[in-house]
Design an enzyme around this catalytic site. Structure first.
Site, PDB file in Angstrom:
ATOM      1  N   ARG A  36       0.234   2.595  14.353  1.00 52.65           N
ATOM      2  CA  ARG A  36       0.509   4.027  14.397  1.00 52.65           C
ATOM      3  C   ARG A  36       1.303   4.449  15.628  1.00 52.65           C
ATOM      4  O   ARG A  36       2.228   5.256  15.516  1.00 52.65           O
ATOM      5  CB  ARG A  36      -0.819   4.782  14.391  1.00 52.65           C
ATOM      6  CG  ARG A  36      -1.509   4.649  13.074  1.00 52.65           C
ATOM      7  CD  ARG A  36      -2.850   5.319  13.080  1.00 52.65           C
ATOM      8  NE  ARG A  36      -3.382   5.253  11.722  1.00 52.65           N
ATOM      9  CZ  ARG A  36      -4.585   5.657  11.380  1.00 52.65           C
ATOM     10  NH1 ARG A  36      -5.391   6.163  12.281  1.00 52.65           N
ATOM     11  NH2 ARG A  36      -4.992   5.573  10.141  1.00 52.65           N
ATOM     12  N   GLY A  83     -22.933  11.196  12.783  1.00 52.94           N
ATOM     13  CA  GLY A  83     -24.131  12.016  12.947  1.00 52.94           C
ATOM     14  C   GLY A  83     -25.057  11.957  11.750  1.00 52.94           C
ATOM     15  O   GLY A  83     -26.263  11.739  11.898  1.00 52.94           O
ATOM     16  N   HIS A 139      -4.148  13.103  15.987  1.00 55.05           N
ATOM     17  CA  HIS A 139      -4.971  12.756  14.861  1.00 55.05           C
ATOM     18  C   HIS A 139      -6.355  12.286  15.283  1.00 55.05           C
ATOM     19  O   HIS A 139      -7.350  12.579  14.639  1.00 55.05           O
ATOM     20  CB  HIS A 139      -4.247  11.648  14.108  1.00 55.05           C
ATOM     21  CG  HIS A 139      -5.040  11.001  13.043  1.00 55.05           C
ATOM     22  ND1 HIS A 139      -5.591  11.738  12.035  1.00 55.05           N
ATOM     23  CD2 HIS A 139      -5.381   9.727  12.817  1.00 55.05           C
ATOM     24  CE1 HIS A 139      -6.243  10.910  11.235  1.00 55.05           C
ATOM     25  NE2 HIS A 139      -6.148   9.702  11.693  1.00 55.05           N
ATOM     26  N   GLY A 154     -21.124  14.519  10.870  1.00 54.04           N
ATOM     27  CA  GLY A 154     -20.072  13.716  10.257  1.00 54.04           C
ATOM     28  C   GLY A 154     -20.610  12.328   9.958  1.00 54.04           C
ATOM     29  O   GLY A 154     -21.833  12.115   9.903  1.00 54.04           O
ATOM     30  N   SER A 197      -1.911  10.251   4.089  1.00 57.36           N
ATOM     31  CA  SER A 197      -2.491   8.939   4.382  1.00 57.36           C
ATOM     32  C   SER A 197      -1.424   7.917   4.740  1.00 57.36           C
ATOM     33  O   SER A 197      -0.348   7.859   4.165  1.00 57.36           O
ATOM     34  CB  SER A 197      -3.260   8.421   3.185  1.00 57.36           C
ATOM     35  OG  SER A 197      -3.568   7.068   3.402  1.00 57.36           O
TER      36      SER A 197
END
Lengths: 223, 644, 249
Positions: free
Chosen positions: B337, B45, B408, B42, B284
């Site tokens: 959030r 990485g 999430h 990802g 989003s």
């Protein structure tokens, strides 16, 4: 020159060859059609025979015609090479393909349509081109080979006209994709011009084969 | 065990610069003598593998997907923060640092976060140079937006596909190094154990997911960039394959797991539609810039809506409760959030939820469409609206979207020091797999920032400090430590295959997820957590008795892959519960109902809990040992977060 | 809802493989296509049968991993979506659904519906990047890019590398995939330095992998879940031929 052979044997290079030869043949069709219209002149074929004579004896035209033969051959050979490569790219096929959902009939069948045109070409060349060059043809009043007679004899047979017309339908489909596709391959794709090219291609694909087909039909009806 | 955070001396703003000067360097000619394993491709990485290979190290890169480009970073939508201050609106490195520390509810290390803010500006430069097509203004310069509770516009974005574009940038850099022969790629290969020799990480054991072959790979250092463990909840916005296995197996070899209970619940996800649901889709957060969150003002109205007797569009202003705007006038719909998520839960618990399950609130674009026109809204959120319509079959231009929180991101992860090194020498953890930068709650558009910061700009410096002291000789994979690890992995697989029970792996995963969501989710209680612990223990016993894994190891076997991952989730779940239970406070994503202010806000206990909880594995079925790393705040004043 | 599923089963790359038909009942119209397969797999496991293997990961239409050829089309009948975003409400009750793997020489089947698409990675490795090392890059705003150019490059950059273009193409051609990357980088100022070399190398690799040639049918673009335009292929042709004609080698 290895870069050139590299380029011409790449998938894109091969497509380029198809595109360029195709475009040449598209132009050739117009010239050929212009000549064919003389078949309709009401002079017993004098103009047409004079034209045929000119086409087979003028050195510039002759040279060009060798190019034409070569282009037809290259177009065919390259298409065979591409079809083989493309077949090899999918050794195991699908059991169900819904091609109509994502592409046009012509675009998926260019090979078959091309083959129809090829068969037509063989018949056509044998009957007219071969006769003109090596056949035992009478002379017309002007002293030219009377190719008109050969043509009108052929076009008085309903089955011959039928084959001719059918092949023109095949040509129409071939052109309906081939015309705009040739531009796409050359890299000509632009939101401003592509819609026009596509429309022109469709118009061309309808008008030219239609005009070609019309001549034998008229001659048949007149015979 | 003494947890040394290795934070450099000096003023905050000079720590990283000083540290970069002080770390030991590996001579350029000697770098090729060191091999580094990077697990995961990802953002963290791929960027690490590429950057390390550019420096000259030999890198082996592993991913369980069929290509490095599939890593789940690709799904991040909103954007990436950077303290560029291109908008001239008062942003600075310090402000990004401050916002991140505050957003994380003061449970992260100052020095790490400050460094993150510092290198954030380099990330944008790097990505643009790679050809990442960020959004631009008409003048050709980069565009920014305000995101997730930030008071400045510092978020760089690429439509709603920022993660994709950044990942493809990192993937292209990685691909270049593969072509250069500096990175060897192992796709469809899953790390199943860490190999330690003399207390140092010296390699991994991995399973080729196509052939089932168990392979050992030796190296001088191992970098885990394996992402988060949100799938412990079964339903999450993570990819189906996202798992904790690599990190957990490292944990079982001695790496400490820090703050595992800190999980982020994202407020704007598409609600669950039924039992068949396999994953949740995030919308989003940028949607909250223009959408207004509301529920019906009364239970009765909500009930009518659920029964489809009335349509939401028919409700008058008085009948709508824009609860975020009402409760938090300053931040309104843009509260962080955790606050947004918890409030959604509250109104739904009150019976005012709006879909069939009663677990959804509205996100309404009616006013924004009226104000800016449908075209403007479509140009901003078109792809999100399309996605919503695709999944739910409802048109968000014509009626409000329904959203509900979903798991999430996991802020917890492997404990690392300032160098991103775990407590095991030679073992590093980057990106979401470490606990490092987000404290108890991560701000929007900060995950991409951290992943790339770690991979591009931190690990390439800090890993050299360790390698410079290492011998060139590599441990041979015939070494007994490798053989022992291989045997352990094989035994574990054989055990899973030999149970031949009656229940599928998914059955256990779903059960575990339900327990975690109910008791260790958005809102937690001591009592619930204790109950959860018992339930997980029972489930784990049942799993090892009754799970059904068909087929063999020597084939592509998705059930076996899942079984191995779920077995680790079961153990992790228990630790998460332990961690949540021990943390007698509320902070960020960890909300204990016993610890709230009279207004129902999270109440921290800085006196007793301003530390990182790092857990040490002590053996099967034994309680883990807690180690504490005290957090020291010298540059920010700890305040109660308030978004009123 | 109820379906008859005709699914390609193949134990491994060596196996010949064949279709197997399954009846599946109790499917909700809200299920995604992959969730429907999940339900089937749970039932298969229950009957001690090997579940259907298929590639999937993010299940939100962006990772590009899911890859099923459904009723004669990659990613099924709906436009602009991947299989994971396809929902059962797009099918009619009682329908027979045929599910096959992507078919191409360059995408060998691994098991059942999963294929090996590493050929795509190798094409990117051949040149689908801008050669900049980490660090030492100029400030991001030092390279202004007209918004229209950036937007167009973005349209090409949205490719998810799923391989639907190859699957849809009657020639198994990868030109849409390859051209999307070549286009993105050739449009941006950052990509100019390696522009010629990139086009030459990526096309050479594409050919070496055994993908077919383009017949400009447009099937790739029509089936592309991200709507990558056919103009990318035209641009690639230009880039490639231009590079071949003008480059130093």
């Amino acid at each position: 020159m290895s870069w050139l052979s590299d380029t011409l044997t790449s998938t894109i290079g091969r497509k380029l060859v198809m595109s360029l030869t195709g475009l040449f043949l598209i132009i050739f069709l117009v010239v050929h059609l212009a000549g064919n219209f003389q078949l309709l002149a009401d002079d017993g074929g004098l103009a047409f025979n004079a034209y045929a004579k000119f086409m087979t004896s003028n050195p510039i035209i002759k040279t060009t015609s060798y190019g034409l033969y070569a282009f037809i051959l290259i177009h065919i050979i390259m298409s065979i090479a591409l079809v083989r490569k493309n077949k090899a790219a999918r050794p195991v096929g699908y059991s169900e393909v819904k091609g109509s959902a994502n592409s046009s009939f012509s675009s998926r069948n260019m090979g078959i349509l091309g083959f129809i045109i090829f068969v037509f070409l063989v018949i056509h060349l044998r009957n007219f081109w071969y006769e003109m060059h090596w056949g035992a043809i009478q002379m017309d009043d002007a002293g030219n080979k009377d190719l008109y007679k050969v043509v009108s004899a052929a076009f008085s047979e309903w089955w011959y006209v039928a084959i001719y017309v059918l092949c023109m339908v095949g040509l129409a489909f071939h052109l309906s994709h081939g015309f705009s596709s040739a531009f796409q391959t050359l890299g000509v794709n632009h939101s401003k011009y592509t819609p026009f090219i596509k429309k022109l291609g469709i118009a061309y694909a309808i008008l030219i084969p239609f005009a070609f087909a019309l001549i034998p039909i008229i001659m048949f009806l007149n015979s | 065990m003494n947890l040394e955070s290795k934070i450099p001396e000096g003023p905050l703003s000079e720590k990283w610069t000083n540290h970069k000067f002080n770390v030991k360097l590996v001579n350029p000619a000697n770098k090729r003598k060191y091999d580094i394993i990077v697990v995961g491709t990802g953002l963290a990485g791929a960027s690490a593998a590429a950057s390390l290979a550019e420096l000259g190290y030999n890198v082996k890169s592993f991913c369980f997907q069929d290509s490095p480009r599939r890593a789940h970073s690709i799904a991040a939508q909103g954007g990436i923060n950077a303290a560029k201050n291109y908008q001239n609106d008062g942003d600075s490195v310090f402000r990004l640092f401050y916002d991140t520390i505050k957003g994380g509810d003061y449970r992260s290390r100052e020095a790490n976060v400050y460094r993150l803010a510092q290198v954030s500006v380099n990330i944008i430069d790097q990505c643009v140079a790679q050809g990442v097509p960020f959004a631009r203004e008409y003048g050709g310069l980069l565009a920014n937006r305000s995101f997730g509770g930030a008071q400045v516009s510092r978020t760089f974005y690429a439509r709603g596909q920022t993660g994709q574009q950044l990942l493809l940038g990192a993937y292209s850099a990685l691909s270049r190094q593969i072509a250069n022969g500096k990175v060897e790629l192992f796709p469809r290969t899953e790390m199943l154990d860490l190999v330690m020799v003399d207390g140092k990480a010296k390699g991994i054991v991995a399973r080729n997911l196509v052939t089932g072959k168990i392979e050992s790979h030796s190296a001088h250092a191992v970098v885990l960039a394996t992402g988060g463990y949100g799938n412990v909840f079964y339903l999450s916005t993570n990819a189906m394959g996202s798992n904790v296995t690599a990190a957990w197996r490292a944990h079982k070899k001695g790496a400490l797991m820090a703050n595992p209970c800190y999980t982020q619940i994202h407020p704007t996800c598409i609600p669950v539609s039924g039992d068949h649901q396999s994953k949740l889709t995030l919308m989003s957060e940028s949607l909250r810039n223009d959408g207004r969150v509301w529920v019906p003002a009364t239970k009765e109205l909500a009930e009518k809506i659920r029964k489809k007797e009335i349509h939401p569009n028919d409700l008058s202003e008085d009948e709508r409760d824009y609860y975020l705007e009402r409760k938090y006038p300053a931040f309104g719909n843009l509260v962080p959030r955790d606050v947004a998520s918890r409030n959604a839960k509250y109104v739904c618990d009150e019976g005012r939820g709006v879909n069939e399950t009663g677990k959804a609130v509205y996100l309404d674009f009616r006013d924004a469409i009226k104000r800016d026109g449908e075209d403007t809204i479509a140009s901003k959120y078109g792809n999100l609206f399309d996605m919503y319509k695709q999944i739910t079959g409802e048109n968000p231009y014509a009626q409000p979207m329904k959203i509900y929180p979903a798991v999430h991101y996991t802020m917890g992860g492997l404990w690392v020091d300032y160098n991103l090194k775990t407590n095991i020498d030679g073992l590093y953890a980057t990106g979401e797999s470490n606990f490092s930068d987000h404290g108890a709650n991560r701000l929007g558009a900060s995950a991409l920032m951290q992943g790339l910061a770690d991979g591009y700009f931190v690990i390439p410096y800090t890993i050299g400090n360790y390698l410079a002291g290492e011998k060139y000789e590599k441990v041979d994979t015939d070494h007994e430590a490798f053989k022992a690890a291989e045997k352990e992995v094989k035994d574990n697989i054989d055990k899973l295959l030999s149970i031949k029970g009656s229940k599928s792996v998914d059955h256990y995963h779903k059960e575990l997820g339900k327990i975690m969501w109910d008791y260790c989710g958005m809102s937690r209680t001591g009592e619930g957590l204790k109950k959860a612990k018992e339930l997980i223990k029972d489930l784990k016993v049942d799993f090892w008795k009754n799970v059904k894994v068909l087929g063999s190891n020597e084939e592509f076997n998705s059930s076996l892959e899942k079984a191995s991952r779920v077995s680790d989730f079961l153990e992790l779940g228990e630790l998460m519960v332990d961690d949540a239970l021990h943390r007698e406070e509320s902070c960020g994503g960890h909300f204990r109902e016993e610890h709230q202010t009279p207004e129902g806000e999270a109440k921290r206990n800085d006196e007793d809990f301003a530390y990182v909880a790092a857990w040490e594995y002590t053996g099967p079925e034994k309680p883990e040992t807690l180690h504490k790393e005290q957090l020291i705040f010298e540059n920010v004043k700890l305040t109660q977060r308030s978004y009123k | 809802m109820k379906f008859k599923l005709k699914i390609w089963r193949q134990k491994n790359n060596q196996d010949k493989g064949g279709f197997k038909t399954y009846d599946l009942d109790g499917v909700s119209s809200d299920m995604s296509f992959l969730e429907m397969i999940d339900v089937l797999n749970e039932q298969l496991i229950d009957k001690d049968e090997d579940p259907v293997h298929f590639d999937h990961d993010c299940r939100e239409g962006i990772c590009g991993m899911c890859s099923m050829y459904i009723n004669g089309e990659p990613h099924g009948p709906l436009r602009g979506v991947t299989t994971c975003q396809l929902h059962m409400r797009s099918f009619s009750d009682g329908e027979t659904i045929t599910i096959e793997p992507w078919r191409a020489k360059a995408f060998p089947v691994i098991k059942d519906l999963a294929v090996d698409r590493s050929a795509f990675d190798r094409v990117i490795q051949a040149g689908g990047y801008i050669s900049v090392n980490t660090g030492g890059t100029p400030d991001a705003n030092e390279i202004p890019i007209p918004k229209t150019v950036a937007d167009e490059a973005f349209d090409s950059a949205t490719c998810i590398g799923c391989g639907a273009c190859v699957a849809a193409c009657k020639n198994a051609s990868a030109m849409l995939f390859v051209s999307a990357k070549i286009s993105q980088l050739s449009m941006l100022p950052q990509g100019q330095v390696e522009r010629d070399e990139r086009a030459e190398k990526m096309v050479a690799q594409m050919d070496a992998e055994g993908f077919g040639a383009c017949t400009n049918t447009g099937a790739c673009s029509a089936e592309c879940p991200k709507g990558i335009d056919l103009s990318n292929i035209a641009r690639m042709n230009r880039e490639y031929l231009g590079a071949k004609l003008s480059s130093g080698k």
